[in-house]
Write a protein that holds these residues in place. Structure first.
Motif, PDB file in Angstrom:
ATOM      1  N   ARG A 221     -42.922   0.000  57.539  1.00 14.33           N
ATOM      2  CA  ARG A 221     -41.713  -0.238  58.338  1.00 14.33           C
ATOM      3  C   ARG A 221     -41.372   0.966  59.196  1.00 14.33           C
ATOM      4  NH1 ARG A 221     -37.587  -3.689  54.631  1.00 14.33           N
ATOM      5  NH2 ARG A 221     -39.191  -4.927  53.632  1.00 14.33           N
ATOM      6  N   ILE A 222     -40.985   0.692  60.428  1.00  8.51           N
ATOM      7  CA  ILE A 222     -40.415   1.738  61.275  1.00  8.51           C
ATOM      8  C   ILE A 222     -39.000   1.281  61.610  1.00  8.51           C
ATOM      9  CG2 ILE A 222     -40.541   2.962  63.492  1.00  8.51           C
ATOM     10  CD1 ILE A 222     -43.548   2.595  63.473  1.00  8.51           C
TER      11      ILE A 222
ATOM     12  N   ARG B 274     -31.054  10.503  73.537  1.00  7.48           N
ATOM     13  CA  ARG B 274     -31.002   9.520  74.620  1.00  7.48           C
ATOM     14  C   ARG B 274     -32.320   9.288  75.367  1.00  7.48           C
ATOM     15  NH1 ARG B 274     -25.623   8.698  77.437  1.00  7.48           N
ATOM     16  NH2 ARG B 274     -24.711   9.081  75.394  1.00  7.48           N
ATOM     17  N   THR B 275     -33.081  10.372  75.517  1.00  6.58           N
ATOM     18  CA  THR B 275     -34.334  10.286  76.270  1.00  6.58           C
ATOM     19  C   THR B 275     -35.396   9.499  75.518  1.00  6.58           C
ATOM     20  OG1 THR B 275     -34.780  12.433  75.300  1.00  6.58           O
ATOM     21  CG2 THR B 275     -34.054  12.419  77.592  1.00  6.58           C
ATOM     22  N   GLY B 276     -35.121   9.140  74.284  1.00  8.10           N
ATOM     23  CA  GLY B 276     -36.064   8.348  73.503  1.00  8.10           C
ATOM     24  C   GLY B 276     -37.144   9.203  72.881  1.00  8.10           C
ATOM     25  N   SER B 277     -38.160   8.529  72.363  1.00  8.57           N
ATOM     26  CA  SER B 277     -39.233   9.259  71.683  1.00  8.57           C
ATOM     27  C   SER B 277     -40.369   9.538  72.666  1.00  8.57           C
ATOM     28  CB  SER B 277     -39.708   8.442  70.487  1.00  8.57           C
ATOM     29  OG  SER B 277     -40.537   9.221  69.677  1.00  8.57           O
ATOM     30  N   THR B 278     -41.492   9.994  72.127  1.00 11.38           N
ATOM     31  CA  THR B 278     -42.631  10.320  72.997  1.00 11.38           C
ATOM     32  C   THR B 278     -43.870   9.597  72.474  1.00 11.38           C
ATOM     33  OG1 THR B 278     -43.180  12.203  71.586  1.00 11.38           O
ATOM     34  CG2 THR B 278     -41.754  12.645  73.484  1.00 11.38           C
ATOM     35  N   GLU B 279     -44.857   9.480  73.336  1.00 11.39           N
ATOM     36  CA  GLU B 279     -46.103   8.853  72.877  1.00 11.39           C
ATOM     37  C   GLU B 279     -46.754   9.688  71.802  1.00 11.39           C
ATOM     38  OE1 GLU B 279     -47.484   6.280  76.687  1.00 11.39           O
ATOM     39  OE2 GLU B 279     -49.045   7.125  75.379  1.00 11.39           O
ATOM     40  N   ALA B 280     -46.613  11.023  71.917  1.00 13.68           N
ATOM     41  CA  ALA B 280     -47.191  11.901  70.897  1.00 13.68           C
ATOM     42  C   ALA B 280     -46.608  11.549  69.534  1.00 13.68           C
ATOM     43  CB  ALA B 280     -46.894  13.360  71.239  1.00 13.68           C
ATOM     44  N   PHE B 281     -45.287  11.377  69.497  1.00 11.60           N
ATOM     45  CA  PHE B 281     -44.639  11.023  68.228  1.00 11.60           C
ATOM     46  C   PHE B 281     -45.114   9.657  67.759  1.00 11.60           C
ATOM     47  CE2 PHE B 281     -41.571   8.928  65.599  1.00 11.60           C
ATOM     48  CZ  PHE B 281     -41.117   9.911  64.744  1.00 11.60           C
ATOM     49  N   MET B 282     -45.029   8.689  68.663  1.00 16.81           N
ATOM     50  CA  MET B 282     -45.287   7.308  68.244  1.00 16.81           C
ATOM     51  C   MET B 282     -46.742   7.093  67.845  1.00 16.81           C
ATOM     52  SD  MET B 282     -42.752   5.081  70.677  1.00 16.81           S
ATOM     53  CE  MET B 282     -43.267   5.748  72.239  1.00 16.81           C
ATOM     54  N   SER B 283     -47.667   7.752  68.561  1.00 21.20           N
ATOM     55  CA  SER B 283     -49.063   7.507  68.168  1.00 21.20           C
ATOM     56  C   SER B 283     -49.353   8.155  66.823  1.00 21.20           C
ATOM     57  CB  SER B 283     -50.064   7.911  69.253  1.00 21.20           C
ATOM     58  OG  SER B 283     -49.901   9.258  69.546  1.00 21.20           O
ATOM     59  N   ALA B 284     -48.738   9.311  66.552  1.00 22.53           N
ATOM     60  CA  ALA B 284     -48.924   9.916  65.231  1.00 22.53           C
ATOM     61  C   ALA B 284     -48.274   9.029  64.161  1.00 22.53           C
ATOM     62  CB  ALA B 284     -48.328  11.316  65.205  1.00 22.53           C
TER      63      ALA B 284
ATOM     64  N   TRP C 182     -44.093   0.122  73.687  1.00 24.36           N
ATOM     65  CA  TRP C 182     -45.262   0.881  73.213  1.00 24.36           C
ATOM     66  C   TRP C 182     -45.601   0.496  71.769  1.00 24.36           C
ATOM     67  CZ3 TRP C 182     -47.540   3.943  69.712  1.00 24.36           C
ATOM     68  CH2 TRP C 182     -48.689   4.660  70.116  1.00 24.36           C
ATOM     69  N   LEU C 183     -44.594   0.524  70.916  1.00 24.66           N
ATOM     70  CA  LEU C 183     -44.849   0.272  69.488  1.00 24.66           C
ATOM     71  C   LEU C 183     -45.337  -1.157  69.243  1.00 24.66           C
ATOM     72  CD1 LEU C 183     -41.778   2.210  68.065  1.00 24.66           C
ATOM     73  CD2 LEU C 183     -44.177   2.726  67.529  1.00 24.66           C
ATOM     74  N   THR C 184     -44.777  -2.114  70.004  1.00 28.19           N
ATOM     75  CA  THR C 184     -45.197  -3.499  69.771  1.00 28.19           C
ATOM     76  C   THR C 184     -46.582  -3.772  70.351  1.00 28.19           C
ATOM     77  OG1 THR C 184     -43.934  -4.158  71.717  1.00 28.19           O
ATOM     78  CG2 THR C 184     -42.876  -4.518  69.588  1.00 28.19           C
ATOM     79  N   SER C 185     -47.066  -2.871  71.204  1.00 28.03           N
ATOM     80  CA  SER C 185     -48.457  -3.087  71.631  1.00 28.03           C
ATOM     81  C   SER C 185     -49.407  -2.193  70.823  1.00 28.03           C
ATOM     82  CB  SER C 185     -48.611  -2.869  73.133  1.00 28.03           C
ATOM     83  OG  SER C 185     -48.119  -1.612  73.465  1.00 28.03           O
ATOM     84  N   HIS C 186     -48.892  -1.565  69.782  1.00 31.98           N
ATOM     85  CA  HIS C 186     -49.738  -0.757  68.897  1.00 31.98           C
ATOM     86  C   HIS C 186     -49.546  -1.147  67.436  1.00 31.98           C
ATOM     87  CE1 HIS C 186     -49.945   1.594  72.596  1.00 31.98           C
ATOM     88  NE2 HIS C 186     -51.087   2.054  72.128  1.00 31.98           N
TER      89      HIS C 186
END
Ligand code: SAH
Length: 379
Positions: free
Chosen positions: A329-330, A311-321, A346-350
């Motif tokens: 595809r994600i 529920r808390t979602g992912s983290t920037e550490a995860f997403m940037s890696a 976050w993902l759509t701005s990266h």
């Protein structure tokens, strides 16, 4: 009149006052509001029968004027609301819980009291394999001695031959936390096996498994479609639980890597891959963010990443890696639209674009929504 007589006190089903079609409209509107700015939101997929869909039942026990009662924790407090049968739960649960209450009373096994710290039986967890019909009952107790353990077990099994496995779990904490770390098998294998998407999955007491098997199967079908696998891809199944998504996708992938924090779930996942004779999958017991950072540092690449965080979602550490591994595809599966929207931002701005989002109503009568989003790398 509300469909459930406990609704007001319990608070778990906040959409009780709405007909099912309206519940779906409400959820769809919420999704469009939160996710519409990222891409197309398809029509939410509802259930044909929106009751008794939960295959995981959690009941809390307590004494009330000398009587043993069971129910659910009130959504806003630690108070227990007495419930005899719940319209969301699989119908196997109510009769088993009624027997547990009777046996506790006749064998003088006292429910645990959070305030005084006295008593023995805290909770009962029931899990049912939707296809297999197997039923696991977990008696969650304090550390104390289980009085009349053998007679209790024998009597419960005699009255409910449908129970395939019975486990005692010990929860010594003074919180409302449901399960403790230690389990002992009282009968059977200590886990149930179920079938999902034509494959076999073992589920232990502490492993995560989606609570609505009908919708899960449809959701995983969508996940596979979104992945567009051709047989050669490197696929990551992050936050993989017992490996359901990765194992279902493996036949069409080159190689699958699963990562999960809960070690019981990882053990189930490894066993599940074996049971289904899937050899191109490996599982790691780690924090998904840490693991992905490690992979990214080794300059590993992935073609498809499934991510299904809590529920808390992912983290920037995860997403940037994840982004640095440059997957085409994600596929993000989420049970909380608010954190999904935050992570999509976050993902759509990266470098990624959300192509399509679809919600599956896994939790009718409650406000929860399960959504799957396909994101592709922008060239
Ligand atoms: N994909 C699985 C499980 C999804 S639920 C399924 O469809 O059944 C989310 C899972 O994330 C749970 O199994 C939980 O134990 C796991 N989890 C929670 N935090 C984590 C973290 N930081 N790293 C890896 N896994 C985590």
């Amino acid at each position: 009149m509300l469909p459930c007589p406990y609704a007001k006190k319990c608070g778990g089903c906040s959409l009780q006052n709405l007909p099912y079609e309206e519940q779906l409209h409400l959820k769809q509107a919420k999704l469009i509001k939160l996710l519409g700015r990222f891409g197309r939101v398809e029509e939410i997929i509802g259930m044909e029968d929106s009751t008794h869909y939960r295959n995981k039942i959690q009941a809390a026990f307590r004494s009330k004027s000398g009587k043993v009662v069971s129910g659910v924790y009130q959504s806003t407090s630690r108070r227990i609301v007495e419930v005899e049968s719940c319209m969301l739960e699989d119908e196997c649960a109510a009769p088993i819980l009624a027997t547990v209450r009777k046996l506790c009373a006749s064998m003088k096994i006292r429910p645990y009291d959070l305030e005084s710290g006295q008593g023995f039986l805290r909770h009962v967890l029931i899990r049912k394999g939707f296809v297999s019909g197997q039923i696991m009952v977990v008696l969650v107790t304090t550390k104390g001695k289980f009085r009349s353990e053998r007679s209790f077990v024998n009597e419960l099994l005699r009255r409910h031959p449908e129970i395939t496995t019975l486990v005692r779990n010990i929860n010594p904490t003074d919180t409302a936390l449901f399960l403790g770390n230690e389990s002992h098998i009282l009968h059977g294998e200590g886990y149930i096996t179920d079938r999902l998407c034509g494959l076999e999955f073992r589920i232990s007491p502490r492993s995560f498994y989606q609570v609505n098997p009908i919708q899960t199967e449809i959701l995983y079908g969508k996940a596979k479609e979104f992945a567009g696998l051709t047989g050669s891809e490197v696929v990551i199944d992050a936050y993989c639980g017992i490996g359901t998504i990765g194992i279902t996708a493996a036949a069409k992938a080159g190689e699958v890597i699963g990562v999960e924090l809960n070690n019981d779930a990882v053990r189930d996942a490894i066993r599940n891959a074996k049971a289904n004779d899937i050899k191109n999958i490996r599982f790691y017991n780690n924090d998904a963010g840490e693991f992905m950072r490690g992979m990214a540092e080794q300059r590993e690449k992935a073609d498809v990443i499934f991510m299904d965080p809590p529920r808390t979602g992912s983290t920037e550490a995860f997403m940037s890696a994840a982004v640095s591994m440059s997957p085409g595809r994600i596929i993000y599966i989420s049970c909380e639209p608010e954190t999904l929207a935050r992570d999509l931002k976050w993902l759509t701005s990266h470098g990624y674009k959300a192509r399509e989002a679809v919600a599956y109503d896994m939790f009718p009568f409650t406000e929860n929504v399960e959504t799957i989003v396909l994101m592709t790398k922008q060239s």
